[in-house]
Scaffold this active site. Structure first.
Site, PDB file in Angstrom:
ATOM      1  CG  PHE A   1       6.727   6.376  35.753  1.00  0.00           C
ATOM      2  CD1 PHE A   1       6.968   6.417  34.381  1.00  0.00           C
ATOM      3  CD2 PHE A   1       6.095   5.258  36.280  1.00  0.00           C
ATOM      4  CE1 PHE A   1       6.584   5.356  33.561  1.00  0.00           C
ATOM      5  CE2 PHE A   1       5.702   4.197  35.477  1.00  0.00           C
ATOM      6  CZ  PHE A   1       5.948   4.245  34.104  1.00  0.00           C
ATOM      7  N   GLY A   2       9.389   9.862  37.090  1.00  0.00           N
ATOM      8  CA  GLY A   2       9.444  11.192  37.687  1.00  0.00           C
ATOM      9  C   GLY A   2      10.689  11.975  37.357  1.00  0.00           C
TER      10      GLY A   2
ATOM     11  CG  HIS B   1       1.224  18.431  39.300  1.00  0.00           C
ATOM     12  ND1 HIS B   1       0.284  17.823  38.511  1.00  0.00           N
ATOM     13  CD2 HIS B   1       1.881  17.421  39.926  1.00  0.00           C
ATOM     14  CE1 HIS B   1       0.358  16.514  38.653  1.00  0.00           C
ATOM     15  NE2 HIS B   1       1.328  16.241  39.499  1.00  0.00           N
TER      16      HIS B   1
ATOM     17  CG  HIS C   1      -2.256  10.668  36.971  1.00  0.00           C
ATOM     18  ND1 HIS C   1      -0.905  10.857  37.147  1.00  0.00           N
ATOM     19  CD2 HIS C   1      -2.367   9.503  36.274  1.00  0.00           C
ATOM     20  CE1 HIS C   1      -0.235   9.862  36.585  1.00  0.00           C
ATOM     21  NE2 HIS C   1      -1.097   9.027  36.048  1.00  0.00           N
TER      22      HIS C   1
ATOM     23  CG  ASN D   1       1.486  11.114  45.029  1.00  0.00           C
ATOM     24  OD1 ASN D   1       1.762  12.270  45.351  1.00  0.00           O
ATOM     25  ND2 ASN D   1       2.092  10.496  44.036  1.00  0.00           N
TER      26      ASN D   1
ATOM     27  CG  ASP E   1      -0.690  13.451  40.191  1.00  0.00           C
ATOM     28  OD1 ASP E   1      -1.094  13.401  39.029  1.00  0.00           O
ATOM     29  OD2 ASP E   1       0.520  13.510  40.486  1.00  0.00           O
TER      30      ASP E   1
ATOM     31  CG  ASP F   1       4.260  15.607  37.346  1.00  0.00           C
ATOM     32  OD1 ASP F   1       4.096  15.364  38.552  1.00  0.00           O
ATOM     33  OD2 ASP F   1       4.137  14.727  36.462  1.00  0.00           O
TER      34      ASP F   1
ATOM     35  CG  HIS G   1       4.529  14.553  43.250  1.00  0.00           C
ATOM     36  ND1 HIS G   1       3.391  13.872  43.592  1.00  0.00           N
ATOM     37  CD2 HIS G   1       4.386  14.853  41.930  1.00  0.00           C
ATOM     38  CE1 HIS G   1       2.594  13.748  42.524  1.00  0.00           C
ATOM     39  NE2 HIS G   1       3.190  14.342  41.505  1.00  0.00           N
TER      40      HIS G   1
ATOM     41  CG  HIS H   1      11.688   9.146  42.137  1.00  0.00           C
ATOM     42  ND1 HIS H   1      10.774   8.557  42.962  1.00  0.00           N
ATOM     43  CD2 HIS H   1      11.012   9.527  41.024  1.00  0.00           C
ATOM     44  CE1 HIS H   1       9.582   8.562  42.375  1.00  0.00           C
ATOM     45  NE2 HIS H   1       9.705   9.155  41.190  1.00  0.00           N
TER      46      HIS H   1
HETATM   47 ZN   LIG Z   1       0.301  12.620  37.681  1.00  0.00          ZN
END
Ligand SMILES: [Zn+2]
Length: 434
Positions: free
Chosen positions: A328-329, A63, A182, A97, A155, A310, A65, A314
């Site tokens: 968020f993140g 997971h 998610h 995403n 997600d 996850d 990004h 950013h």
């Molecule tokens: Zn998520």
């Protein structure tokens, strides 16, 4: 061609922790070209002293990004891949995403081609469940599977429409790939920025109740029962979700889940300690100490078979906005091993074999990816870890473009010191080599 094909490496006296073969013992591991070799074959190996180190095959973070295409100022495939190598990962699954959303086979193919060219980490892409992640119409899951997608997720958003979720889960049975939810009821989380509890109330910040997650997990577990589908719940963070997972287990449903290191290590108290610096802002949010203990317990018992970062990088500027407005993140790849070590290894809560099962066999099984472990002929993908190394987290030194970590300044124990992918070193001594 380079001399890659001729190079042989011999990692001597290393503690091999291979959950694929259930092996935990001191061995010599040799590498022949891009494959695991067998020591009897040749005598010209380049020796590497493995004393005091652990060697774990094919660590995969299912997971992450990587933000490309569309948000390259946060991360791109290369910076993300370098962060993965630095963190000790040999494989990752990228979430779809992006902009455009990864919802067609050509984009699935493109990511894999990029990964091959870079040679830093295997990328197993996750495609979107719905077209454009709009939650309305199923994407072409079949063609994306053919192109190499290992799972499907919207997600960043939950699939709110139960009928669409039912259809996706039905397809998953023929595709043999999981639908990764998610889990969040967006009606319940609207306006929320942190865990709903005493701290959010004291501070007057919008809360995200644990039930916003667990109602969705319960619904999806029922739909998995209805369809026989393959459901994987991303970043679990609520006691009710654990109850739903137990229920699914009792009914022998094809339901699995993952948890992220920050939910195992931190609580919403960190938000106050950080004086509302948005580095602690993550979705699902950091929960209470009671929930944290339940999540640790669920990992120990195997109810949660996967730990995944996850990784959500950013840009610095966005994370300097007020708490309400910041995205968020957490940037999680480069602190992953130190974080899970600090939770589980320092106090001996779980065996090394069982801990790393959740970052090797666990995710491989969920995704239906075959890897045989450290046997001659297997792709030479492994990580060397120094279990004793103590280090202090400094986000400024991350290879990731996302420097946003609530572990900034935290002392951790355990760190990856070298990563090999297909017989080539991608990182040695914290230095990424590509
Ligand atoms: Zn998520």
């Amino acid at each position: 061609m380079s001399s890659k094909d001729e190079t042989g490496w011999l990692i001597k006296d290393v503690r091999v922790i291979d959950p694929f073969r259930n092996v935990d013992s001191i061995e010599d591991v040799c590498v022949d070209g891009d494959k695991i070799g067998s020591a009897s074959e040749r005598k010209d190996y380049v020796p590497v002293d493995g004393q005091g180190l652990w060697l774990v095959p094919r660590l995969i973070d299912m997971h992450v990004h990587f933000r490309e295409p569309g948000f390259e100022n946060k991360e791109d495939l290369q910076s993300g891949s370098r962060a993965a190598a630095a963190g000790g990962f040999t494989a990752v699954c990228t979430m779809p995403n992006t902009h455009p959303v990864i919802d067609i086979p050509s984009l699935i193919q493109w990511q894999q081609d990029q990964a091959k060219n870079m040679g830093l980490v295997h990328i197993f892409p996750i495609g979107a469940i719905s077209k454009g992640q709009q939650g309305q119409e199923l994407a072409d899951l079949y063609q994306m599977t053919r192109a190499g997608a290992v799972g499907f997720s919207d997600d960043g958003h939950a699939v709110m429409d139960a009928r669409l979720m039912r259809a996706a889960l039905s397809y998953s049975t023929t595709l043999g790939r999981p639908i990764i939810q998610h889990a969040e009821d967006h009606e319940l989380t609207a306006g929320g920025v942190m865990h709903e509890g005493s701290i959010s109330q004291q501070m007057g910040l919008g809360g995200i109740p644990e039930e916003a997650e667990s109602v969705m997990v319960w619904r999806d577990v029922e739909l998995a029962g209805l369809t026989g589908g393959i459901l994987h719940v991303a970043h679990v963070s609520a006691p009710g979700s654990l109850e739903a997972l137990e229920y699914a287990k009792r009914r022998n449903l094809r339901v699995t889940a993952e948890v992220s290191p920050h939910h195992l290590l931190l609580t919403d108290a960190a938000i106050r300690e950080w004086n509302f610096n948005p580095v602690t802002k993550v979705n699902p949010p950091l929960r209470t100490e009671g929930t944290r203990q339940l999540l640790i317990q669920a990992v120990r018992q195997g109810l949660i078979p996967v730990i995944a970062s996850d990784h959500a990088p950013h840009h610095q500027d966005e994370k300097e906005l007020p708490y309400d407005e910041a995205p968020f993140g957490i940037s999680g790849l480069e602190t992953f091993i130190g974080a899970i070590f600090s939770v589980f290894m320092v106090d001996g809560l779980i065996s090394p074999l069982d801990l790393f099962r959740r970052v090797t066999v666990g995710p491989h099984k969920v995704l239906g990816i075959h890897y045989p472990g450290l046997t001659p002929g297997a792709p030479a993908d492994f990580t060397l870890i120094d279990p004793q190394m103590r280090w202090v987290v400094d986000g400024k030194k991350f290879y990731s473009r996302g420097k946003n970590t609530p572990l900034q300044g935290t002392r951790l124990q355990g760190r990856s010191v070298a990563t090999m992918v297909n017989g080539e070193w991608t990182m040695r001594d914290q230095e990424v080599l590509k």
